[in-house]
Design a protein around this motif. Sequence first.
Motif: not given
Length: 289
Positions: A145-160
């Motif tokens: 979860x902490x690694x997925x969170x790093x990508x989420x925090x970078x702020x993409x508009x859509x994540x697949x």
Amino acid sequence: MAERIRKPEWLKINIGANERYTETKRIVESHCLHTICSSGRCPNMGECWGRGTATFMIGGGICTRSCKFCNTPTGRPLPLDPKEPLHVAESVRLMKLSHAVITSVDRDDLPDLGAAHWACTIREVRRINPNTTIEVLVPDFLGRAELVAQVIEAGPDIMAHNMETVRRISPLVRSAARYETSLKVLRQIAESGIKTKSGIMVGLGETSTEVEELMDDLLQAGCQIMTIGQYLQPSHRHYPVAEYVTPEQFRQYKETGLRKGFGQVESGPLVRSSYHAEQSFQQLSGNNH
């Protein structure tokens, strides 16, 4: 040995090249970039490159996993290229993309499985292309979860993140990914508020009931967009095609998915994760206003 099933007429593809295709190819090659378009032998490469769109693949061109449906080379990857995020961002600018799609190989060899490189790439694309919407198709990061969170925090508009196939067939064709882990990743993305997307292939031997059960699992996880396409066997070494699903069945899957509650469903023989990605994003955004 079982006889190979003949490919039907609806899967014949016209690979026409125009000026935009040639320019897209030049930009990709001059920046030493990898694309899933060529690595995955995507049937829509001619159409998409001809429109000036391409799906960038970061983390190099060698994957640490060996899924039985995927054409990307497997082995020991090279070290990450620290210039890759900038090269992707500059290519997005040169292509004048209003919507950029980025994916990656699995990098299970790295301590953070490539998460920091992902975050850096998203931020660099955003810095150089502030008006471009960013769609990312991420691996499962082994469910961390902490690694997925790093990508989420970078702020993409859509994540697949792709489920790839139904629960029963998942262990037969995915080398390390787990069905429940993928659902967990999608749930984390959805709970962050980012638009959430997933895709599957059909023609691997699944039933329509199993596809509908997968739809229900995705909706419970908070997934908003789903893509469904025909599995095409990249080579004789890969998992065989069990059937070529008819266009009518694809239409039924789309109707079923929308009826169940997806905001957007792309379903057709040649559909891939990033096919018509910008239109899907715009339509979903419009539906939410």
